[in-house]
Design an enzyme around this catalytic site. Structure first.
Site, PDB file in Angstrom:
ATOM      1  N   CYS B  32       0.837  -1.205   0.000  1.00 22.80           N
ATOM      2  CA  CYS B  32       0.000   0.000   0.000  1.00 22.80           C
ATOM      3  C   CYS B  32       0.872   1.256   0.000  1.00 22.80           C
ATOM      4  O   CYS B  32       1.569   1.531   0.965  1.00 22.80           O
ATOM      5  CB  CYS B  32      -0.917  -0.066   1.227  1.00 22.80           C
ATOM      6  N   CYS B  35       0.409   3.927   2.687  1.00 26.11           N
ATOM      7  CA  CYS B  35       0.868   3.440   3.997  1.00 26.11           C
ATOM      8  C   CYS B  35       2.337   3.760   4.196  1.00 26.11           C
ATOM      9  O   CYS B  35       2.785   4.040   5.301  1.00 26.11           O
ATOM     10  CB  CYS B  35       0.674   1.931   4.118  1.00 26.11           C
TER      11      CYS B  35
END
Lengths: 309, 108
Positions: B32, B35
């Site tokens: 991700c 993230c």
């Protein structure tokens, strides 16, 4: 409120801003890039960039990080702040954020665009609970399930194809009767057995209490309403430019994109707009990077001609 | 020193729910992009609030039970825990100032 002084302030850290920063820093101008969210902007959410010349295939976040590193290696600074206002201050420009002020001789606005929302009931309430604008972030939470993708452009197909790795079935809901995505993405989407297409149809409501359980649909041709049980709705229906702080300073088109000339110059000396925030952008990584470089070269000429070294 | 440690399905109760200090849990996964932007900001906050707030990260790929229990369907998500309850959440990347406000609220 602290005031910091720079020769060039760049607003927005997508490909346009990162390229502008690279060129400005290599021109040995004191340069800062201001970013409100994630470096890379829209490409930070792109699973694969396959159309940046010379790089066959790269993750969007990684490409953005490489661009950042390159620009910073020549001295560009980066600060994570959101620009609230931009004002002319004599021969200079004043950039205001919530915390600080930046005084600049030239400002390059590469603020890009944010994704559009559907604006239907349930969307806001269920965001992060099955409503998503980033399939690469969230698709893995719906393993083996049936999800919807809304939209028919490149982003919708790219993210939809990525999502097929995780889910069982995708219903692509599109308001027209054909896709707008580039031919190669269309080919891949139509060839993918997990993707089905619901044409001429719009989402009128997103359903679910704690999490998304389905969508209500309306066929634009027949006016017929229907429902579809899905565990998630991924929304990719275009974007709007982040040009609010340019209002009143430079002319924009109906969509809010700033009007600039071939050198990314606005009517105001020392103010440039490049990338998706400008009118007629091709909205590609490579064209935005080109825009950023052009703006930085124009800004360099402007600084050389108007300010003593 | 105060870098956010990993928390697992197995250690969640002891580390988070029974903590005497407020706990900020960063739900993330290696694939991700956003993230990876949140992580360094959370690390900075962990330094600033060292001793006052506990900072942990949970890999949603590996610790699927906890992620499911709290209905995580989008990452990055930061959950603020106080007295064993999730009292606040931040979904998606937000600037450091926003995260600080959430933490200050939990400390108030």
């Amino acid at each position: 409120m602290a005031r910091q002084e720079y020769e060039i302030v760049i607003i927005g850290g997508g490909p346009a801003g990162l390229a502008a920063g690279l060129y400005a820093a290599r021109a040995r101008r004191k340069t800062v890039l201001l970013e409100k969210g994630v470096i890379g902007g829209q490409i930070s959410l792109t699973e694969l960039v396959e159309n940046y010349p010379g790089i066959p295939s790269i993750n969007g976040f990684d490409l953005a990080q490489a661009m950042l590193k390159q620009a910073e290696s020549y001295g560009m600074e980066t600060q994570f702040v959101e620009t609230k206002a931009l004002e002319q201050d004599g021969k200079a420009w004043l950039v205001r954020t919530a915390e600080d002020e930046y005084l600049a001789r030239a400002v390059i606005v590469t603020a890009g665009a944010d994704y559009n929302k559907l604006g239907v009931p349930g969307e806001e309430r269920l965001t992060g609970r099955g409503v998503s604008y980033c399939a690469t972030c969230d698709a893995a939470f719906f393993k083996g399930q049936h999800v919807a993708v809304v939209g028919g452009g490149d982003a919708a197909m790219d993210e939809g194809l990525f999502t097929t790795r995780h889910v069982d079935k995708i219903s692509v809901i599109h308001r027209r009767d054909r896709l707008r995505a580039s031919a190669i993405l269309q080919e891949r989407a139509f060839a993918n057995p997990k993707m089905e297409f619901v044409w001429n149809t719009v989402v009128t409501e997103i359903l679910g209490e704690e999490a998304v359980t389905g969508v209500r649909l309306r066929n634009r041709e027949t006016g017929e309403d229907s429902g579809l049980d899905v565990a998630a709705v991924f929304i990719f229906i275009g974007q709007h430019p982040n040009t609010d702080f340019l209002r009143g300073l430079v002319p924009t088109d109906e969509g809010g994109h700033a009007v600039v000339n071939d050198w990314m110059e606005t009517e105001r000396p020392g103010l440039y707009v490049a990338g998706d925030a400008r009118r007629n952008s091709a909205r590609q990584v490579v064209s935005s990077a080109g825009d950023g470089a052009t703006a930085a070269i124009a800004a360099e000429h402007y600084l050389s001609n108007n300010f003593a070294a | 020193m105060s870098k956010p440690a990993d928390v697992t399905d197995g250690s969640f109760e002891a580390e988070v729910l029974k903590s005497d200090k407020p706990v900020l849990v960063d739900f993330w996964a290696p694939w991700c992009g956003p993230c990876r932007m949140v992580a360094p900001v959370v690390e900075e906050l962990a330094e600033e609030y060292d001793g006052k707030v506990k900072f942990l990260k949970l890999n949603t790929d590996d610790e699927i039970n906890t992620a499911a229990k709290y209905g995580i369907r989008s990452i990055p998500t930061l959950l603020m825990f106080k007295g064993g309850e999730a009292v606040d959440q931040i979904i998606g990347f937000r600037p450091k100032g926003d995260l600080k406000k959430t933490i200050e609220k939990a400390l108030a």
